[in-house]
Design a protein around this motif. Structure first.
Motif, mmCIF file in Angstrom:
data_model
loop_
_atom_site.group_PDB
_atom_site.id
_atom_site.type_symbol
_atom_site.label_atom_id
_atom_site.label_comp_id
_atom_site.label_asym_id
_atom_site.label_seq_id
_atom_site.Cartn_x
_atom_site.Cartn_y
_atom_site.Cartn_z
ATOM 1 N N GLY A 171 -1.007 -3.897 12.747
ATOM 2 C CA GLY A 171 -1.063 -3.976 11.294
ATOM 3 C C GLY A 171 -0.151 -5.070 10.796
ATOM 4 O O GLY A 171 -0.397 -5.703 9.785
ATOM 5 N N THR A 173 2.666 -7.591 9.375
ATOM 6 C CA THR A 173 3.377 -7.732 8.107
ATOM 7 C C THR A 173 2.536 -8.348 7.002
ATOM 8 O O THR A 173 2.998 -8.474 5.879
ATOM 9 N N THR A 174 1.308 -8.761 7.297
ATOM 10 C CA THR A 174 0.575 -9.514 6.275
ATOM 11 C C THR A 174 -0.861 -9.040 6.074
ATOM 12 O O THR A 174 -1.703 -9.814 5.659
ATOM 13 N N TYR A 176 -4.542 -6.720 7.201
ATOM 14 C CA TYR A 176 -5.364 -5.994 8.166
ATOM 15 C C TYR A 176 -4.972 -6.357 9.598
ATOM 16 O O TYR A 176 -4.311 -7.370 9.828
ATOM 17 N N ARG A 490 10.301 -2.624 3.650
ATOM 18 C CA ARG A 490 9.308 -3.627 4.019
ATOM 19 C C ARG A 490 9.014 -4.523 2.833
ATOM 20 O O ARG A 490 8.615 -4.048 1.764
ATOM 21 N N SER A 492 6.603 -6.490 2.432
ATOM 22 C CA SER A 492 5.175 -6.560 2.148
ATOM 23 C C SER A 492 4.654 -5.327 1.431
ATOM 24 O O SER A 492 3.495 -5.281 1.037
ATOM 25 N N CYS A 494 4.382 -2.550 2.938
ATOM 26 C CA CYS A 494 3.781 -1.749 4.004
ATOM 27 C C CYS A 494 4.507 -0.422 4.126
ATOM 28 O O CYS A 494 5.731 -0.354 4.066
ATOM 29 N N ASN A 496 5.486 2.801 6.411
ATOM 30 C CA ASN A 496 5.635 3.176 7.822
ATOM 31 C C ASN A 496 5.675 4.692 7.901
ATOM 32 O O ASN A 496 6.665 5.321 7.567
ATOM 33 N N LYS A 501 1.657 1.792 10.629
ATOM 34 C CA LYS A 501 1.801 0.925 9.461
ATOM 35 C C LYS A 501 0.556 1.032 8.584
ATOM 36 O O LYS A 501 -0.555 0.839 9.050
ATOM 37 N N PHE A 503 -1.084 -0.066 4.755
ATOM 38 C CA PHE A 503 -0.963 -0.911 3.572
ATOM 39 C C PHE A 503 -1.543 -0.188 2.360
ATOM 40 O O PHE A 503 -2.660 0.320 2.414
ATOM 41 N N LYS A 563 -3.832 7.448 7.530
ATOM 42 C CA LYS A 563 -3.763 6.624 6.327
ATOM 43 C C LYS A 563 -4.028 7.433 5.050
ATOM 44 O O LYS A 563 -3.839 6.921 3.943
#
Length: 605
Positions: A171, A173-174, A176, A490, A492, A494, A496, A501, A503, A563
């Motif tokens: 996953g 840091t940026t 998908y 994070r 971004s 994100c 955890n 991870k 989004f 998720k």
């Protein structure tokens, strides 16, 4: 020059009589692993797999997982991890992004693969692990058992220095999932160098460990006098200096050494450590944390212990440590270590004792390991060294903080600024004490090459600062006057949760498709086990209605279960920016205020 395939062949030969994998009651030696992977490699060749092709593997922690990896190496191809929790669209994204031509998968996801098959014209071979049979798909065990155990001969050249040997999807840091590249030379050097350098940095703390730690090491290695001599050796500045230098030179030494030197070195390792270093992989190998240690085990001659259950069972883990004398546990923070500590507490309260005297090291990463859990584990297991590791798929071992029973303060995990690890501010300079920046690790010696077929995302994560290329982790932090790094979140956004991870945007996208939902915003609240619990704040359409259970169920229909939100809050109107976008700062503030008032429970699923 050392060739990776030749290096691995030498490992198999040097450690032939020692156990490579323990799975439940099944023990597979390196010789048996060699034969099993020869059979699978023959099968891949007969199915038309060519040099450099990507073979997907979606499997639990079983021998078949590592057999697929090793067999791919033998034909100069590569296995690529697939998350078996993914829904169809998520699987499709990774399979297409990697250009997989063969997919090996557990029968539990067979229906998903059957449904996807018409949409994946590039996949030529489907191989099912398990008892299920599907027309047009191969059964793993039938395929393997039908092939010879002799070493396959391939009609193409071996790995070149810049060939991709390991490709792991993360996953990251940026956005998908992205494929993280480790080339031939990086696989032979990066893990070893990163571990040595971080070990050197923690020697001063380890030298102060209680005698139980060194007695445990002596018992494991079976070298008399280790417990007496090792603390003195670790305390010497010359030892730290030598190891730090070795951390920079180990990779070039392996890469440039002739084959006879490598064989001699590996035979010596086999005599010293063969069958003695036993690593229990508690977390799933589909994620980089366990997968990296499985790979390190495969090319280091260690024994990997796997748990047959398809979900984490702390009692099963403890029994495996006892039975198989595991001395290293690879786990994910509080998600797995808190249940471990709870089980030890229960046993003590009931007057029972587990024999966990073999367990010397817990390697924890992926989520925070709380002070309370560290203390309880060290109280129960005084011989233990807990290594809290800041790691990433892209940067491997970034920084390590050791804890032992001799530590009076087990502060929230902090790491250290070094010549390899920095905190970089938005304007591209090293953060001063109190300033916020992003943790970055120098790619030299211990990092990956970039993202597979994605130069734009590579450029965002792998950036040059002061003439040196750094991998930016997405972890925001401050630095104190002592050069210690304090993680704060994070950058971004994100989330955890239990080492996974997630989004917010991808969860919101699914929630917003629900017929009753006008708009949603996703954030998180603290959770005692999972670290962060996904929390959805939802504005319904006028006159519409929905329940928590409906929203959570809807998400699980369209996303991997982890998720889905654990908590759902309904509001009359979501706070928005003037642009109409969700005002995340206000949402986080609102949710955390509710959490502090006890309106959101501090425990749950």
């Amino acid at each position: 020059m050392t060739d990776f395939k030749g290096f691995y062949d030498n490992i198999l030969a040097s450690f032939a009589s020692h156990p490579a994998i323990i799975y439940g009651d099944e023990v597979i030696t390196y010789r048996e692993l060699d034969e099993r992977t020869n059979r699978l490699a023959h099968a891949f060749l007969d199915l038309g797999v060519k040099r450099g092709e990507n073979i997907g593997i979606a499997e639990y922690n079983t021998p078949a997982f590592l057999e697929t990896v090793a067999a791919s190496w033998k034909i100069i191809a590569r296995a690529v991890t697939l998350n078996f929790k993914f829904k169809e669209w998520e699987l499709k994204h990774v399979i297409e992004d990697a250009g997989m031509t063969t997919v090996v998968f557990n029968e539990d996801i067979a229906d998903r693969m059957i449904n996807l098959r018409p949409e994946l014209p590039g996949v030529r071979n489907y191989i099912i692990i398990g008892e299920r049979r599907v027309e047009g798909m191969h059964n793993y065990h039938e395929l393997v058992n039908s092939k010879p155990a002799t070493r396959p001969q391939v009609p193409w050249e071996s790995f070149r220095p810049d060939d991709i040997v390991v490709l792991m999807y993360t996953g990251g840091t940026t956005g998908y999932p992205k494929g993280v590249i480790y080339t031939h030379d990086q696989v032979l050097s990066a893990p070893l160098e990163a571990m040595i350098r971080n070990f050197a940095g923690g020697l001063a703390d380890l030298a102060k460990a209680p005698r139980h730690v060194f007695e445990g090491i002596e018992k494991t290695l079976r070298i008399p006098g280790t417990a007496r001599v090792l603390p003195w050796i670790l305390s010497r500045p010359a030892t730290r200096k030598a190891l730090a230098a070795m951390g920079k030179r180990a990779g070039p030494f392996i890469l440039k050494s002739p084959d006879p030197v490598i064989r001699t070195m590996l035979r010596g390792m086999a005599k010293l450590t063969g069958g003695k270093v036993r690593v229990l992989l508690a977390s799933p190998m589909m994620h980089a944390w366990a997968y990296n240690h499985a790979l390190i085990g495969m090319i280091g001659g260690f024994t990997s212990i796997m748990l047959p259950s398809k979900s984490f069972d702390v009692e099963e883990m403890i029994q495996a440590i006892e039975k198989h004398r595991a001395n290293v546990l690879v786990a994910v923070g509080d998600g797995q270590c808190r249940p471990f500590a709870d089980a030890l507490d229960r046993a003590a309260a009931e007057g029972r004792r587990y024999d966990l005297s073999s367990l010397l090291v817990i390697l924890s990463s992926g989520m925070a390991l709380s002070v309370d859990v560290k203390r309880r584990l060290l109280d129960h297991l005084p011989q233990l060294v807990i290594l809290d590791v800041l790691a990433s798929t892209e940067g491997h071992y970034i920084s390590v903080t050791p804890y032992t029973a001799a530590d009076r303060e087990l502060e929230k995990t902090v790491f250290r600024v070094t010549d390899m690890v920095k905190v970089i501010t938005e304007d591209g300079r090293e953060a001063r004490p109190g300033e916020i920046g992003e943790v970055a690790v120098a790619r030299e010696h211990q990092g990956s090459s970039g993202y597979y077929r994605d130069p734009e995302k590579t450029a965002r994560t792998y950036r040059t600062v002061g003439g040196k290329t750094y991998i930016f982790t997405g972890d925001m932090a401050t630095v104190d006057e002592k050069g210690r790094i304090h993680l704060i979140g994070r950058g971004s956004g994100c989330i955890n949760t239990g080492g996974e991870k997630v989004f917010p945007e991808e969860v919101e996208e699914v929630i917003n498709r629900h017929p009753a939902v006008e708009l949603s915003g996703v954030t998180s609240v603290p959770h005692p086990r999972w670290g962060e619990a996904i929390t959805a704040v939802i504005q319904l359409k006028p006159g519409a209605s929905a329940t928590d259970e409906e929203i959570i169920s809807w998400c699980k229909q369209h996303l991997a279960d982890y998720k889905a939100p654990k908590y759902v809050l309904f509001v009359d109107e979501l706070p928005r920016l003037i642009t109409g976008k969700v005002h995340y700062r206000e949402i986080r503030k609102m949710v955390h205020e509710k959490y502090e008032r006890g309106e959101i429970p501090d425990s749950g699923a």
